[in-house]
Enzyme design. Structure first.
Site, PDB file in Angstrom:
ATOM      1  N   ASN A  16      -1.976  -0.888  12.352  1.00  0.00           N
ATOM      2  CA  ASN A  16      -0.541  -0.475  12.638  1.00  0.00           C
ATOM      3  C   ASN A  16      -0.836  -0.383  13.952  1.00  0.00           C
ATOM      4  OD1 ASN A  16      -1.487   1.883   9.737  1.00  0.00           O
ATOM      5  ND2 ASN A  16       0.459   0.740  10.200  1.00  0.00           N
ATOM      6  N   HIS A  67       7.625   0.611   9.337  1.00  0.00           N
ATOM      7  CA  HIS A  67       5.675   0.185   9.423  1.00  0.00           C
ATOM      8  C   HIS A  67       5.343  -0.623  10.164  1.00  0.00           C
ATOM      9  CE1 HIS A  67       1.521   1.764   7.173  1.00  0.00           C
ATOM     10  NE2 HIS A  67       1.925   0.425   7.510  1.00  0.00           N
ATOM     11  N   CYS A 120      -4.453  -4.732   6.371  1.00  0.00           N
ATOM     12  CA  CYS A 120      -4.113  -4.696   4.593  1.00  0.00           C
ATOM     13  C   CYS A 120      -5.016  -5.507   3.743  1.00  0.00           C
ATOM     14  CB  CYS A 120      -3.075  -4.899   3.919  1.00  0.00           C
ATOM     15  SG  CYS A 120      -2.780  -5.324   2.341  1.00  0.00           S
ATOM     16  N   ASP A 171      -3.896   3.922   5.776  1.00  0.00           N
ATOM     17  CA  ASP A 171      -3.746   2.658   6.256  1.00  0.00           C
ATOM     18  C   ASP A 171      -4.791   2.063   7.400  1.00  0.00           C
ATOM     19  OD1 ASP A 171      -2.696   0.012   6.321  1.00  0.00           O
ATOM     20  OD2 ASP A 171      -0.420   0.811   7.173  1.00  0.00           O
ATOM     21  N   HIS A 175       2.661  -3.401  12.114  1.00  0.00           N
ATOM     22  CA  HIS A 175       1.060  -3.528  12.202  1.00  0.00           C
ATOM     23  C   HIS A 175       1.536  -4.586  13.765  1.00  0.00           C
ATOM     24  CE1 HIS A 175      -1.169  -2.964   9.199  1.00  0.00           C
ATOM     25  NE2 HIS A 175      -0.240  -2.298   8.346  1.00  0.00           N
TER      26      HIS A 175
HETATM   27  P1  HMG Z   1      -5.095  -4.837 -12.151  1.00  0.00           P
HETATM   28  O1  HMG Z   1      -6.542  -5.942 -11.851  1.00  0.00           O
HETATM   29  O2  HMG Z   1      -3.601  -5.546 -12.203  1.00  0.00           O
HETATM   30  O3  HMG Z   1      -5.237  -3.487 -12.936  1.00  0.00           O
HETATM   31  O4  HMG Z   1      -5.470  -4.550 -10.709  1.00  0.00           O
HETATM   32  P2  HMG Z   1      -5.793  -3.175 -14.191  1.00  0.00           P
HETATM   33  O5  HMG Z   1      -4.867  -2.309 -14.529  1.00  0.00           O
HETATM   34  O6  HMG Z   1      -6.262  -4.367 -14.649  1.00  0.00           O
HETATM   35  O7  HMG Z   1      -7.560  -2.494 -13.572  1.00  0.00           O
HETATM   36  C1  HMG Z   1      -8.265  -3.074 -13.767  1.00  0.00           C
HETATM   37  C2  HMG Z   1      -8.989  -1.645 -12.974  1.00  0.00           C
HETATM   38  O8  HMG Z   1      -8.923  -0.558 -12.145  1.00  0.00           O
HETATM   39  C3  HMG Z   1      -9.426  -0.889 -14.300  1.00  0.00           C
HETATM   40  O9  HMG Z   1     -11.260  -0.465 -14.703  1.00  0.00           O
HETATM   41  C4  HMG Z   1      -8.484   0.104 -14.291  1.00  0.00           C
HETATM   42  O10 HMG Z   1      -9.350   0.972 -14.816  1.00  0.00           O
HETATM   43  C5  HMG Z   1      -8.675   0.325 -12.957  1.00  0.00           C
HETATM   44  P3  HMG Z   1     -11.417  -1.170 -15.900  1.00  0.00           P
HETATM   45  O11 HMG Z   1     -11.522  -0.782 -16.577  1.00  0.00           O
HETATM   46  O12 HMG Z   1     -12.153  -2.537 -14.974  1.00  0.00           O
HETATM   47  O13 HMG Z   1     -13.200   0.120 -15.011  1.00  0.00           O
HETATM   48  N1  HMG Z   1      -7.602   1.097 -12.035  1.00  0.00           N
HETATM   49  C6  HMG Z   1      -7.756   2.278 -10.962  1.00  0.00           C
HETATM   50  N2  HMG Z   1      -8.898   2.653 -10.933  1.00  0.00           N
HETATM   51  C7  HMG Z   1      -7.923   4.044 -10.052  1.00  0.00           C
HETATM   52  N3  HMG Z   1      -7.424   3.808 -10.013  1.00  0.00           N
HETATM   53  C8  HMG Z   1      -5.959   3.241 -10.178  1.00  0.00           C
HETATM   54  C9  HMG Z   1      -6.399   2.680 -11.310  1.00  0.00           C
HETATM   55  N4  HMG Z   1      -5.484   1.698 -11.419  1.00  0.00           N
HETATM   56  C10 HMG Z   1      -6.293   0.172 -12.019  1.00  0.00           C
HETATM   57  N5  HMG Z   1      -4.417   3.512  -9.683  1.00  0.00           N
HETATM   58  C11 HMG Z   1      -3.053  -2.487  -9.322  1.00  0.00           C
HETATM   59  C12 HMG Z   1      -3.532  -3.590 -10.229  1.00  0.00           C
HETATM   60  C13 HMG Z   1      -2.022  -2.709  -8.835  1.00  0.00           C
HETATM   61  C14 HMG Z   1      -5.026  -1.569 -10.054  1.00  0.00           C
HETATM   62  C15 HMG Z   1      -4.856  -3.369  -8.272  1.00  0.00           C
HETATM   63  O14 HMG Z   1      -3.952  -4.826  -7.642  1.00  0.00           O
HETATM   64  C16 HMG Z   1      -4.866  -2.482  -6.966  1.00  0.00           C
HETATM   65  O15 HMG Z   1      -5.364  -1.528  -7.164  1.00  0.00           O
HETATM   66  N6  HMG Z   1      -4.330  -2.328  -5.408  1.00  0.00           N
HETATM   67  C17 HMG Z   1      -3.763  -1.522  -4.624  1.00  0.00           C
HETATM   68  C18 HMG Z   1      -4.291  -2.506  -2.855  1.00  0.00           C
HETATM   69  C19 HMG Z   1      -3.968  -1.848  -1.953  1.00  0.00           C
HETATM   70  O16 HMG Z   1      -4.281  -0.808  -2.102  1.00  0.00           O
HETATM   71  N7  HMG Z   1      -3.441  -2.350  -1.044  1.00  0.00           N
HETATM   72  C20 HMG Z   1      -2.901  -1.816   0.130  1.00  0.00           C
HETATM   73  C21 HMG Z   1      -2.378  -0.839   0.448  1.00  0.00           C
HETATM   74  S1  HMG Z   1      -1.192  -1.868   0.110  1.00  0.00           S
HETATM   75  C22 HMG Z   1      -0.766  -1.913   2.249  1.00  0.00           C
HETATM   76  O17 HMG Z   1      -2.000  -1.415   3.167  1.00  0.00           O
HETATM   77  C23 HMG Z   1       0.486  -1.842   2.734  1.00  0.00           C
HETATM   78  C24 HMG Z   1       1.167  -0.647   3.121  1.00  0.00           C
HETATM   79  O18 HMG Z   1       0.327   0.145   4.400  1.00  0.00           O
HETATM   80  C25 HMG Z   1       2.590  -1.236   4.018  1.00  0.00           C
HETATM   81  C26 HMG Z   1       2.168  -2.613   4.484  1.00  0.00           C
HETATM   82  O19 HMG Z   1       1.407  -2.558   5.983  1.00  0.00           O
HETATM   83  O20 HMG Z   1       3.480  -3.796   4.686  1.00  0.00           O
HETATM   84  C27 HMG Z   1       1.943   0.220   2.175  1.00  0.00           C
HETATM   85 MG    MG Z   2      -0.342  -1.358   6.830  1.00  0.00          MG
END
Ligand code: HMG
Ligand code: MG
Length: 287
Positions: free
Chosen positions: A247, A205, A238, A14, A207
């Site tokens: 955080n 959690h 994020c 994070d 921030h």
């Molecule tokens: P999408 O675009 O709808 O997914 O995203 P998709 O299935 O259509 O895939 C798009 C492309 O990404 C494809 O590649 C997939 O293969 C690839 P292409 O065919 O176009 O070359 N792909 C991946 N590659 C590697 N690893 C994977 C993966 N999945 C798909 N796992 C998706 C949907 C969920 C993938 C996207 O929205 C995403 O990755 N989101 C994550 C966002 C993120 O990481 N945010 C930060 C973390 S959460 C946070 O910080 C909050 C937290 O701290 C708590 C808080 O503070 O509240 C936890």
């Molecule tokens: Mg967070």
């Protein structure tokens, strides 16, 4: 004997995910290795998410392969879907986490899915983790305020937390993603969530955008929570939550808990060294 409160270290994930400069894997590995010596039981190392969405975490496999694992430390990663889970398993993640939202606006921005669709996508991840014996943690984001939908009704948080419990999450971490929570809104949210899960299965959690994270931790301690996520140096945010800052800083939480008479088991000198290393990674970007 002082009561123990655990800090789950989030810095490498994070803390760094929002940095604009692509930080070399070697620097991330050095940070994790330092944190491994500081007494944490759990460290969130990276995310197996789409590199198109979060380029900074695109080196997840390399980072996991490079860290020196200390026995007794759990090295956690985020896994939003089966593709991420498969990669996390190959990388020998000690535990994985699925992450949902309590608001539709943030769910769409962060996961490109409605809450219901995201939970559907998490189900096979949860099933696979159970079959493989890999512990599963869950997050609920925007537990008090959402940058898109405004204040979050506590009942919505309780519903999503219950769904994550139902999938087998051993713990649900409650994210004040944009750091706008207040002790009163945190308390109201916890009151609803505690109808679904006992405090031993919850983590805070928070921030620190508005500088209220420590007060929010106090409100959560009063409700029985004993695990808090934090990031050394207070880094982070994020990428899909406009205005979100880092955080709450691990060193601030550890000092706050110590002053309140809780034991964290952390080596404060090591934490300060890690915080300096993390801050330097950000400062490199500013110059
Ligand atoms: P999408 O675009 O709808 O997914 O995203 P998709 O299935 O259509 O895939 C798009 C492309 O990404 C494809 O590649 C997939 O293969 C690839 P292409 O065919 O176009 O070359 N792909 C991946 N590659 C590697 N690893 C994977 C993966 N999945 C798909 N796992 C998706 C949907 C969920 C993938 C996207 O929205 C995403 O990755 N989101 C994550 C966002 C993120 O990481 N945010 C930060 C973390 S959460 C946070 O910080 C909050 C937290 O701290 C708590 C808080 O503070 O509240 C936890
Ligand atoms: Mg967070």
């Amino acid at each position: 004997m002082p009561e123990t409160v655990e800090i789950f270290e989030m810095g490498p994930r994070d803390g760094l995910q929002n940095e604009k400069r692509l930080i070399p894997a070697a620097e991330k590995i050095a940070l994790v290795d330092l944190l491994s010596q500081a007494g944490f039981r759990r460290i969130e190392v990276t995310s197996f998410v789409s590199p198109k969405w979060v380029p900074q975490m695109g080196d997840a496999a390399q980072v996991m392969a490079g860290i020196a694992r200390r026995p007794g430390v759990s090295y956690a990663v985020l896994t939003p879907n089966m593709k991420g889970y498969a990669a996390a398993k190959s990388a020998r993640a000690s535990e994985v986490a699925i992450f949902a939202s309590a608001s539709e606006g943030f769910s769409k921005a962060n996961l490109n899915a409605t809450i219901a669709e995201s939970l559907e996508r998490f189900t096979p991840v949860a099933d696979a983790a159970r079959a493989d014996g890999i512990p599963l943690r869950g997050y609920v984001s925007v537990v008090t305020d959402c940058p898109f939908d405004g204040p979050t009704p506590p009942a919505n948080v309780a519903r999503v937390a219950a769904a994550l419990r139902g999938m087998g999450c051993y713990e649900v971490s409650l994210g004040d993603t944009i750091g706008q929570g207040r002790p009163e809104s945190i308390d109201a949210m916890l009151s609803a969530v505690l109808d679904e899960l006992p405090p031993e299965r919850l983590a805070g959690h928070y921030h620190d955008t508005a500088g209220r994270a420590l007060e929010n931790i106090d409100a959560s301690l009063a409700r029985g929570l004993r695990v808090f996520d934090a990031a050394v140096g207070g880094l982070g945010g994020c990428p899909y939550a406009p205005g979100a800052k880092g955080n709450v800083a691990t060193e601030a939480v550890a000092a706050h808990l110590a002053a309140a008479g809780y034991a964290t088991g952390l080596d404060m000198d090591m934490i300060e060294r890690a915080a300096a290393m993390a801050r330097a990674m950000r400062e490199d970007e500013d110059v």
